[in-house]
Design a protein around this motif. Structure first.
Motif, PDB file in Angstrom:
ATOM      1  N   SER A  54       0.838  -1.196   0.000  1.00  0.00           N
ATOM      2  CA  SER A  54       0.000   0.000   0.000  1.00  0.00           C
ATOM      3  C   SER A  54       0.875   1.249   0.000  1.00  0.00           C
ATOM      4  CB  SER A  54      -0.938   0.000   1.207  1.00  0.00           C
ATOM      5  OG  SER A  54      -0.208  -0.015   2.418  1.00  0.00           O
ATOM      6  N   PHE A  73      -3.928  -2.890  -2.405  1.00  0.00           N
ATOM      7  CA  PHE A  73      -3.832  -3.568  -3.688  1.00  0.00           C
ATOM      8  C   PHE A  73      -4.136  -5.051  -3.517  1.00  0.00           C
ATOM      9  CE2 PHE A  73      -0.811  -0.013  -4.210  1.00  0.00           C
ATOM     10  CZ  PHE A  73      -1.369   0.595  -5.329  1.00  0.00           C
ATOM     11  N   GLN A 115       6.376  -5.874  -7.112  1.00  0.00           N
ATOM     12  CA  GLN A 115       5.879  -4.504  -7.220  1.00  0.00           C
ATOM     13  C   GLN A 115       7.060  -3.550  -7.169  1.00  0.00           C
ATOM     14  OE1 GLN A 115       2.966  -3.631  -4.195  1.00  0.00           O
ATOM     15  NE2 GLN A 115       3.308  -1.415  -4.286  1.00  0.00           N
ATOM     16  N   ILE A 154      -5.001  -6.355 -11.341  1.00  0.00           N
ATOM     17  CA  ILE A 154      -4.743  -5.721 -10.054  1.00  0.00           C
ATOM     18  C   ILE A 154      -5.973  -4.917  -9.668  1.00  0.00           C
ATOM     19  CG2 ILE A 154      -3.408  -3.931  -8.860  1.00  0.00           C
ATOM     20  CD1 ILE A 154      -1.882  -6.499  -9.130  1.00  0.00           C
ATOM     21  N   ALA A 156      -7.075  -2.015  -7.255  1.00  0.00           N
ATOM     22  CA  ALA A 156      -6.459  -0.929  -6.483  1.00  0.00           C
ATOM     23  C   ALA A 156      -7.536  -0.064  -5.869  1.00  0.00           C
ATOM     24  CB  ALA A 156      -5.558  -0.084  -7.382  1.00  0.00           C
TER      25      ALA A 156
END
Length: 713
Positions: A54, A73, A115, A154, A156
């Motif tokens: 995050s 996420f 990530q 993903i 978000a």
């Protein structure tokens, strides 16, 4: 922008933290901690990446923009209705080489999701790359061979806080981008792959008052379109595409001087288009590092700057474009347990500037632009009476809320003034003028005015008048304040200014040198903390470590000399202070407390906490004192060289007081739990200055040993 943000969004997050942290003996409920996770942002946007991936902005002090307040996420393997999202939790984090690119590796049941986060200017990029287990990948391709839409995705959930607002915000959905806005601040989101957007409704009153925290994402909005359009929380689904499924999400913060809406949309779209893959994201981080850290090639995981990058990186993270620095990331936005950290204090900032200048001259770090911008910032923020205020907003240099602006308050007695801040800036400007640019007339004028400001607060007995101390928790006539005056006057006496003022500064330095005798505590054989209404408070205080640098500077002035009696007192003082403040609890850490009987933020711990500032300061002071003693052929030089190296080891990269990202937090509980501002700039600069000084001493010893046979011949 110059407008202090509304705190409604922060309040929602703080209440959630209160619910999660209540009863925790090592947490202060309601804070927004950075003691875990890493930061990205070497310009005027500062973004924290937590171990769960995050992201959250700590940008307001540096840019005047608030940005992301909360986020989350998750991964959905096949895309779809969002009912099967694996929300990310803890991951392994590191910096990529010398850069400020944060790599977070998430090990999931289905494979590995990596990530990468990097902040370039006011654009933040989050790139995801998925590597599925081989069997799962083959099965996915077989089942979806005829379905081009079946991609992992993903999810978000991004909660923005334009100007700190949770209410009176709006969303504009521009097909391939989202805009969250209030009035002056507009925040944008875009992705490098197909993007689906939905809204989230902020918590209502009942939920805020409930015993359990409100977690993101929120339940479905049930078609209440108007409420999601007036919410700062956006829900995005971003497809992961390609042979190795990946995507980049970009957020951009803008203010009233950053162009119009079409321009901002073009910038955020270009941001994702230009950084759509891992290679482009990493190269952006390397290019940024080359510009910010001179000499860093960023081509491998091996640091081109050695251990210095572990200090230069946090110092750059905390630094704004104008050269000023916040003390640390703002972890206590409601000032519930502190006075705030997201401001520029002239004490911290000028000390950091001085340490960086010293380190740069020893190790050729290429920081000339850093030094110049620091000097210019001090010139621009000096008050008419030659002093500097308590603290300012770094993004514009304007006076920030504080409790020590006594020089600005008409009709006051001036006690609510931290005179050491003016002295620290004056010492830096004098050194800058002497070593960097002796033709800078603006700096020269500021230094001359600073000399008047120092004189105005110096007592007839050679000690500064009653003021607030470095720790900002008491008033008196402090040893630390006197030490900063001694160093400032001595530095001015060496600066390239007119002879009359140099002589005047040298005379004042002698007065302070002699006045320090009033602070000597003969029973403890050390310098006390302060004179309080004429009584000597003889507690040991880590800020008195400033005496070492002050006397070394004094000794460098022509016609001034540290006498044998003073050298003996300094040796006794530093032995007593270092030994007396040293704590080695039953835990993984050891180091120096701030001052005797320090009660701040100890919770249920019975003893004062260990501070990285005082530990690093002790190392630096011991090294400075060793140099001073060696210059006088005093046999205590080796002892303090050893003390310096022992304390430095605790704050070195890999030392027991370092935490994630090699950060130095301000304080630690005895069990090793980091607390307060993380990273804190001051100890990083102290560490760097001390390490380069000891390395220089080692080189000198090697050179001397190499020359010895020739001398004997």
């Amino acid at each position: 922008m110059g407008v202090v943000p509304d705190d409604t969004m922060n309040l929602h997050s703080a209440l959630n933290d209160v619910k999660r942290s209540r009863g925790d003996s090592r947490r202060f409920p309601g804070e927004r901690r950075s003691t875990a996770g890493l930061f990205s942002g070497l310009d005027d946007r500062l973004v924290h990446v937590a171990p769960d991936g995050s992201v959250r902005d700590y940008s307001y002090p540096l840019s005047g923009l608030v940005g992301i307040e909360q986020s989350r996420f998750g991964l959905e393997l096949e895309g779809g209705d969002g009912d099967d999202v694996d929300w990310l939790e803890g991951g392994e984090q590191r910096y990529v080489g010398d850069t400020a690119v944060v790599e977070t590796t998430h090990q999931l049941d289905v494979g590995t999701l990596v990530q990468y986060d990097v902040t370039i200017g006011r654009l933040h990029l989050t790139h995801f790359e998925l590597e599925l287990e081989h069997e799962l990948e083959r099965e996915r391709k077989r089942e979806n061979a005829d379905d081009d839409r079946a991609h992992p995705s993903i999810h978000a959930c991004l909660g923005f806080a334009p100007e700190g607002r949770v209410g009176r915000t709006g969303q504009l959905r521009h097909d391939d981008a989202v805009e969250i806005y209030h009035d002056r601040e507009r925040d944008f989101v875009a992705a490098s792959t197909p993007l689906e957007v939905d809204g989230q409704i902020p918590p209502n009153f009942e939920e805020l008052l409930d015993d359990e925290p409100v977690e993101l994402p929120r339940p479905d909005a049930d078609g209440r379109y108007e409420e999601t359009s007036l919410s700062p929380i956006a829900m995005l689904e971003v497809a992961l595409t390609g042979e190795r499924p990946s995507a980049t999400i970009a957020t951009l913060l803008t203010g009233p001087t950053d162009g119009d809406r079409p321009d901002a949309l073009e910038r955020v779209r270009a941001g994702v288009a230009d950084h759509a893959d891992r290679t482009a994201v990493l190269e952006a981080g390397r290019s940024q590092a080359r510009q910010r850290f001179q000499g860093a090639d960023g081509e491998s995981d091996e640091s081109a700057l050695g251990g210095t990058v572990h200090d230069l990186r946090p110092l750059c993270l905390l630094r704004g474009p104008n050269g000023s620095r916040i003390a640390g990331p703002e972890f206590d936005p409601f000032f519930r347990y502190s006075g705030g950290y997201g401001y520029t204090w002239f004490r911290d900032d000028a000390e950091i500037a001085a340490f960086l200048l010293a380190a740069d001259r020893r190790a050729d770090l290429g920081l000339e632009e850093w030094h110049r911008r620091s000097a210019q910032f001090y010139v621009e923020t000096q008050l008419e009476d030659g002093t500097w205020p308590h603290r300012v907003w770094p993004h514009n240099g304007e006076i920030a809320p504080g409790w020590a602006h006594g020089r600005l308050e008409a009709g006051t007695d001036g006690v609510d003034y931290q005179a050491d801040q003016t002295a620290s800036v004056a010492a830096y400007l004098a050194t800058y003028l002497r070593l960097v640019d002796d033709e800078d007339d603006d700096v020269r004028s500021a230094l001359v005015a600073a000399l008047d400001g120092l004189d105005d607060t110096l007592g007839d007995d050679g000690l500064p008048e009653r003021v607030q101390n470095a720790w900002e928790n008491m008033t008196g006539r402090f040893t630390h304040t006197a030490a900063t005056y001694l160093e400032a006057y001595a530095a001015i006496a060496r600066a390239p200014i007119d002879d009359e003022r140099r002589e005047r500064a040298a005379d004042r330095a002698r007065e302070v040198y002699e006045g320090l005798d009033l602070l000597w505590a003969p029973d403890r054989e050390c310098y006390g903390l302060r004179l309080d209404d004429g009584d000597l408070d003889d507690r040991l205080d880590g800020s008195t470590f400033a005496l070492a640098s002050a006397h070394l500077e004094y000794d460098a002035v022509a016609d001034l000399d540290v006498d044998e009696n003073r050298l003996s007192r300094l040796v006794s003082h530093f032995e007593t202070a270092i030994d007396g403040l040293y704590r080695d609890p039953d835990g993984p850490i050891e180091g120096l407390a701030r001052f005797e009987d320090d009660p701040w933020r100890v919770r249920d711990q019975g003893e004062p906490k260990i501070w990285t500032v005082t530990t690093a300061w002790g190392a630096h002071a011991a090294a400075e004192l060793s140099t001073l003693l060696a210059d006088h052929d005093h046999d205590g030089a080796d002892e303090f060289d050893d003390r310096a190296r022992g304390l430095l080891a605790l704050v070195e990269p890999g030392g027991t007081l370092r935490r994630a990202g090699e950060y130095l937090p301000e304080q630690l509980f005895d069990d090793g739990t980091a607390d307060s501002a993380t990273p804190l700039g001051w100890p990083h600069a102290l560490r760097l200055a001390t390490a380069t000084a000891l390395e220089e001493a080692d080189r000198s010893d090697v050179d001397a040993a190499a020359d010895e046979p020739a001398a004997q011949d």
